[in-house]
Design a protein around this motif. Structure first.
Motif, PDB file in Angstrom:
ATOM      1  N   GLU A   1      38.309  38.906  35.814  1.00  0.00           N
ATOM      2  CA  GLU A   1      39.396  39.504  36.946  1.00  0.00           C
ATOM      3  C   GLU A   1      39.300  40.927  36.596  1.00  0.00           C
ATOM      4  N   ILE A   2      39.561  41.338  35.239  1.00  0.00           N
ATOM      5  CA  ILE A   2      39.686  42.653  34.862  1.00  0.00           C
ATOM      6  C   ILE A   2      38.253  43.343  35.030  1.00  0.00           C
ATOM      7  N   GLY A   3      37.121  42.789  34.737  1.00  0.00           N
ATOM      8  CA  GLY A   3      35.994  43.412  34.942  1.00  0.00           C
ATOM      9  C   GLY A   3      35.233  43.379  36.260  1.00  0.00           C
ATOM     10  N   ALA A   4      35.459  42.295  37.041  1.00  0.00           N
ATOM     11  CA  ALA A   4      34.943  42.316  38.190  1.00  0.00           C
ATOM     12  C   ALA A   4      35.688  41.700  39.260  1.00  0.00           C
ATOM     13  N   GLY A   5      36.985  41.479  39.149  1.00  0.00           N
ATOM     14  CA  GLY A   5      37.932  40.816  40.041  1.00  0.00           C
ATOM     15  C   GLY A   5      37.865  41.601  41.374  1.00  0.00           C
ATOM     16  N   GLY A   6      37.597  42.875  41.363  1.00  0.00           N
ATOM     17  CA  GLY A   6      37.401  43.856  42.733  1.00  0.00           C
ATOM     18  C   GLY A   6      36.540  43.175  43.542  1.00  0.00           C
ATOM     19  N   THR A   7      35.203  43.081  42.613  1.00  0.00           N
ATOM     20  CA  THR A   7      33.874  42.994  43.464  1.00  0.00           C
ATOM     21  C   THR A   7      33.999  41.397  43.869  1.00  0.00           C
ATOM     22  N   VAL A   8      34.453  40.633  43.173  1.00  0.00           N
ATOM     23  CA  VAL A   8      34.659  39.045  43.876  1.00  0.00           C
ATOM     24  C   VAL A   8      35.593  39.192  45.291  1.00  0.00           C
ATOM     25  N   LEU A   9      36.583  39.749  44.967  1.00  0.00           N
ATOM     26  CA  LEU A   9      37.395  39.968  46.392  1.00  0.00           C
ATOM     27  C   LEU A   9      36.724  40.668  47.609  1.00  0.00           C
TER      28      LEU A   9
ATOM     29  N   SER B   1      51.234  35.934  30.378  1.00  0.00           N
ATOM     30  CA  SER B   1      51.260  36.082  28.985  1.00  0.00           C
ATOM     31  C   SER B   1      50.774  37.306  28.456  1.00  0.00           C
ATOM     32  N   GLN B   2      50.073  38.261  29.353  1.00  0.00           N
ATOM     33  CA  GLN B   2      49.804  39.515  28.533  1.00  0.00           C
ATOM     34  C   GLN B   2      50.408  40.623  28.937  1.00  0.00           C
TER      35      GLN B   2
ATOM     36  N   TRP C   1      48.192  46.701  28.894  1.00  0.00           N
ATOM     37  CA  TRP C   1      48.450  45.849  30.037  1.00  0.00           C
ATOM     38  C   TRP C   1      49.080  46.726  31.309  1.00  0.00           C
ATOM     39  N   ASP C   2      48.553  47.477  32.009  1.00  0.00           N
ATOM     40  CA  ASP C   2      49.590  47.974  33.088  1.00  0.00           C
ATOM     41  C   ASP C   2      48.408  48.886  34.200  1.00  0.00           C
TER      42      ASP C   2
END
Length: 218
Positions: free
Chosen positions: A27-35, A178-179, A185-186
């Protein structure tokens, strides 16, 4: 700068494989690409989402997050394993067997995973092993910002529009409580690297990847 499209992901039954060492890596590395990819090819892509290390609580977060990020996919299959966090080098054989079994079950049109040279030992070993399991596949290695300062020069960019960027960050906050108490984390962090990669690709936002080998067939 050359611009390419991915027609393979627009066909019914296209397969996208996303692999992360830990819950939230993808999600952090490629979440935007997946979406972004799923938004232009709705209901045609089957996603296999693999997390290699997660506690039971983190596994629940990972499964819920995968369902949310892949809500536009035709289907999503989530595999969560329990390799020890931070100890992948000591689990070389288990990791190798896991990836080989996955390669025997899937034939993805695109693979998203950690990039070569990542400073985290788990990420780095995963990136090293991926091409040995998926020898004839397009592998994009995503970036994960971290304390070690291991940013590199990417070779591939996926521009993201404002709505996709906002949704990525909202889903990160929603599905990984949890993070939330971690000092990194922001929103500022989640926007920092995509903004820089956006500048480099003449867009507002972008996620960037390292791809080691590309074969072009006219």
């Amino acid at each position: 700068m050359l611009t390419h499209h991915l027609p393979a992901l627009r066909r019914p039954g296209a397969q996208l494989l996303a692999i992360g060492a830990h819950a939230d890596d993808i999600e952090i590395g490629a979440g935007g690409t997946v979406l972004q990819l799923l938004s232009v090819a709705p209901a045609t892509v089957d996603v296999r989402w693999v997390v290699l290390s997660a506690t039971p609580a983190r596994a629940e977060e990972a499964r819920a997050s995968a369902a949310a990020f892949c809500s536009d996919a035709r289907s999503v299959t989530v595999d969560v394993h329990d390799l020890p966090d931070g100890r992948f080098p000591a689990e070389w054989g288990t990791l190798k067997e896991t990836l080989q079994a996955l390669a025997a079950e899937t034939d993805p049109d695109l693979v998203l995973t950690t990039r070569p040279g990542d400073a985290h030992q788990d990420h780095r070993l995963l990136a090293t092993m991926m091409p040995t399991a998926f020898r004839d596949h397009a592998i994009w290695g995503y970036e994960i910002p971290k304390y070690d300062g291991d940013t590199t020069q990417p070779s591939l960019y996926v521009p993201l529009d404002e709505a996709i960027m906002d949704r990525k960050i909202a889903l990160l906050h929603e599905h990984f409580p949890s993070q939330a108490d971690r000092d990194w984390w922001d929103d500022d962090l989640f926007r920092a690297l995509p903004r820089l990669r956006g500048v480099e690709s003449r867009s507002r936002w972008a996620e960037a990847f390292v791809t080691a080998k590309v074969v072009v067939q006219p």
